[in-house]
Design a protein around this motif. Structure first.
Motif, short mmCIF file in Angstrom:
data_model
loop_
_atom_site.label_atom_id
_atom_site.label_comp_id
_atom_site.label_asym_id
_atom_site.label_seq_id
_atom_site.Cartn_x
_atom_site.Cartn_y
_atom_site.Cartn_z
N ALA A 1 3.75 -1.21 3.01
CA ALA A 1 3.29 -2.31 3.85
C ALA A 1 1.95 -2.82 3.33
O ALA A 1 1.19 -2.08 2.70
N PRO A 2 1.61 -4.07 3.59
CA PRO A 2 0.30 -4.57 3.19
C PRO A 2 -0.82 -3.86 3.94
O PRO A 2 -0.61 -3.35 5.05
N CYS A 3 -1.99 -3.81 3.35
CA CYS A 3 -3.16 -3.30 4.05
C CYS A 3 -4.39 -4.05 3.56
O CYS A 3 -4.38 -4.68 2.51
N LEU A 4 -5.43 -4.00 4.37
CA LEU A 4 -6.71 -4.61 4.02
C LEU A 4 -7.67 -3.48 3.63
O LEU A 4 -7.78 -2.48 4.34
N VAL A 5 -8.35 -3.67 2.49
CA VAL A 5 -9.33 -2.70 2.01
C VAL A 5 -10.69 -3.37 1.99
O VAL A 5 -10.84 -4.47 1.46
N ASN A 6 -11.68 -2.71 2.58
CA ASN A 6 -13.03 -3.27 2.59
C ASN A 6 -14.03 -2.13 2.45
O ASN A 6 -13.66 -0.95 2.41
N PHE A 7 -15.31 -2.48 2.38
CA PHE A 7 -16.33 -1.47 2.17
C PHE A 7 -17.61 -1.87 2.88
O PHE A 7 -17.75 -2.97 3.41
N SER A 8 -18.55 -0.95 2.91
CA SER A 8 -19.91 -1.26 3.35
C SER A 8 -20.88 -0.50 2.46
O SER A 8 -20.52 0.51 1.86
N LEU B 1 -7.35 -0.95 6.58
CA LEU B 1 -6.78 -1.39 7.85
C LEU B 1 -5.31 -1.68 7.68
O LEU B 1 -4.89 -2.31 6.69
N ASP B 2 -4.50 -1.25 8.65
CA ASP B 2 -3.08 -1.57 8.60
C ASP B 2 -2.84 -2.98 9.12
O ASP B 2 -3.78 -3.70 9.48
N THR B 3 -1.59 -3.39 9.19
CA THR B 3 -1.27 -4.78 9.54
C THR B 3 -1.58 -5.11 10.99
O THR B 3 -1.61 -6.29 11.37
N CYS C 1 0.83 -1.20 0.00
CA CYS C 1 0.00 0.00 0.00
C CYS C 1 0.87 1.26 0.00
O CYS C 1 1.72 1.44 0.88
N GLU C 2 0.67 2.12 -0.99
CA GLU C 2 1.47 3.33 -1.11
C GLU C 2 1.32 4.23 0.13
O GLU C 2 2.28 4.83 0.59
#
Length: 508
Positions: free
Chosen positions: A198-205, A219-221, A192-193
């Motif tokens: 670092a990796p990150c999680l992307v979600n929605f509602s 969300l961060d790690t 994730c820029e």
């Protein structure tokens, strides 16, 4: 507006790769919770395959003999297959949601389901009852040291990764409010820029209405929500999945309408009140992940959201997306329409020949002139696509998915297919005629190998023995026989989604 011309090929043979009675066996409830080492194995588990495969799906298709109307209304059951030093261990457990505990104690249905399950007593027992059951049955992820069971219409449930005990609802340090949705299809950005790679999680509602609010979470790690943005788009939106690139989130707004009156009057479930609108276009919603000011400085819409139109169709799942020049390329499983969930129907009696299949399409979204072009990649009936985890949101070559045994027509998933998007070649491993497939998971052998260097893991329902098998396939060559087949002592009802993690949650 032209519809997707998806059903281009029609099978010319009356021979089927499946028997519907065999397929129906996978929709029987499992009531027992198991905990055992898997000893019945064909082949050998690769010793370097260490980690955990988590799966989620409806484990109960009835409550004390009272059938639910649709499998999407079934209580969530987590299955965990742990691989360590050439061995494998199985454990399953139901998510102890409040509604699950109440209904098990009462031994009857107490809640309405989104897809048509009603409380006994007809419409009088259901009228003006808008309280839906959080069934935690759609996906399971391990992120930030927490195991979470997801259902897209409400908050997640946290579980103990070792025991699968339900610990309670997860609100991410108060960022989520009670009952706020957190979708069941997060995407894992490998670099994730905004988080320095670092990796990150992307979600929605989704909060639908006359206009729909799409909220995006990142969300961060550590599992902390570090970015949250709400975006309003016109019209009612029924969205199950999305895709990401380093700079964008992409949603397909399926052309559907929602009539709440039959639901409010206790006559239908909410999902039965959704109707596909074939004369309306599908809309593609592109939302920047960057800060709005940066997006504006780079020539974006001041509101930050771009909406495009294309031919009418319905999409549940996307495979992947990536940026190329002034375009976003996105690969998706598309249907010509959305089959209506009818009252008094029985999903176990599905007539596959009367339904047109999902097929793999590629879309080019031109960000400069807001146009969409498309091409059919795979006409074979297919679903549940997956890619190498390091290729999420990036240009990629290989795609894996569940597929029908036959190259044309519609049928239950009985195979796993690999598509080489560079050469167009395809490989298929099939469990037909008595085996039925679910979502495949690609597991890389290492972070630095070839894109297809690894394994494809999947659950197969074996109707002959009324049990499920965990199959391990060589991801480089799906035409070969499985490396290993792990025979469980029981079956697992057809599931929805899951993930593989490198952590092992059992002592060796």
């Amino acid at each position: 507006m032209q519809n997707f011309q998806l059903y281009k090929e029609t099978s010319t043979t009356t021979d089927k790769s499946y028997n519907r009675k065999d397929w129906q066996g996978g929709y029987q409830s499992v009531t027992e919770e198991f905990d055992y080492w898997i000893d019945d194995i064909e082949g050998e588990i690769p010793p370097e395959l260490n980690g955990t495969l988590f799966r989620n799906g409806p484990g109960l298709l009835d409550i004390n003999g009272h059938k639910i109307h649709h499998p999407f209304d079934g209580d969530g059951m987590i299955s965990r297959i742990s691989f360590i030093n050439g061995r494998a261990h199985f454990r399953n457990r139901f998510v102890r949601t409040e509604a699950y505990v109440e209904e098990q104690k009462a031994k009857k249905i107490l809640y309405r389901g989104v897809f048509g399950t009603q409380k006994p007593g007809g419409w009088l027992a259901n009228i003006f009852d808008f309280k839906l059951k959080n069934i935690a049955n759609t996906n399971v992820i391990y992120w930030g040291g927490k195991l979470l069971a997801l259902w897209e219409a409400a908050e997640p449930h946290q579980l103990d990764a070792r025991t699968l005990e339900t610990l309670g609802k997860e609100y991410f340090d108060g960022v989520l409010s009670g009952g706020e949705a957190f979708a069941a299809h997060p995407r894992f950005d490998p670099s994730c820029e905004q988080d320095n790679g670092a990796p990150c999680l992307v979600n929605f509602s989704i909060k639908p209405g006359l206009s729909t609010t799409i909220t995006i979470f990142e969300l961060d790690t550590t599992g902390k929500i570090v970015r949250k943005s709400a975006n309003s788009v016109p019209g009612f939106a029924f969205i199950h999945d999305f895709a990401i690139t380093p700079n964008y989130c992409i949603f397909f707004q399926n052309p559907v309408s929602f009539n709440p009156i039959p639901f409010a009057l206790g006559m239908r479930g909410a999902g039965e009140c959704i109707k596909f609108q074939p004369n309306q276009p599908t809309k593609v919603i592109v939302i920047p992940r960057q800060s709005p000011q940066k997006f504006i400085e780079e020539g974006g819409n001041p509101k930050g959201v771009k909406i495009m139109e294309m031919q009418s169709g319905f999409v549940f799942h996307h495979a992947n997306a990536f940026e190329k020049d002034n375009e976003i390329v996105i690969d998706s499983i598309c249907y010509e329409d959305l089959p209506q969930v009818e009252p008094e129907s029985d999903f176990r009696e599905t007539d596959f020949d009367a339904i047109k299949p999902g097929q793999l399409w590629r879309f080019h979204l031109n960000l400069e002139d807001s146009t969409v072009s498309s091409q059919l990649i795979e006409s074979r009936c297919c679903e549940f696509p997956c890619v190498h985890p390091q290729k999420v949101g990036r240009n990629y070559r290989y795609l894996y998915m569940g597929a029908a045994d036959a190259a044309s027509g519609n049928a239950p998933l009985q195979a796993f297919e690999k598509v080489d998007l560079e050469t167009g070649t395809k490989q298929v491993w099939s469990a037909a005629p008595h085996g039925f497939a679910s979502e495949p998971i690609f597991v890389p052998r290492s972070r630095h190998g070839d894109e297809d260097d690894g394994w494809v893991l999947g659950l197969i329902y074996d109707s002959t023995h009324h049990r499920s098998d965990v199959v391990i396939l060589d991801a480089k060559d799906l035409n070969q026989a499985p490396i290993a087949k792990l025979h469980l002592k029981h079956h697992i009802p057809y599931g929805l989604h899951g993930n593989f993690v490198r952590e092992v949650f059992i002592d060796s």
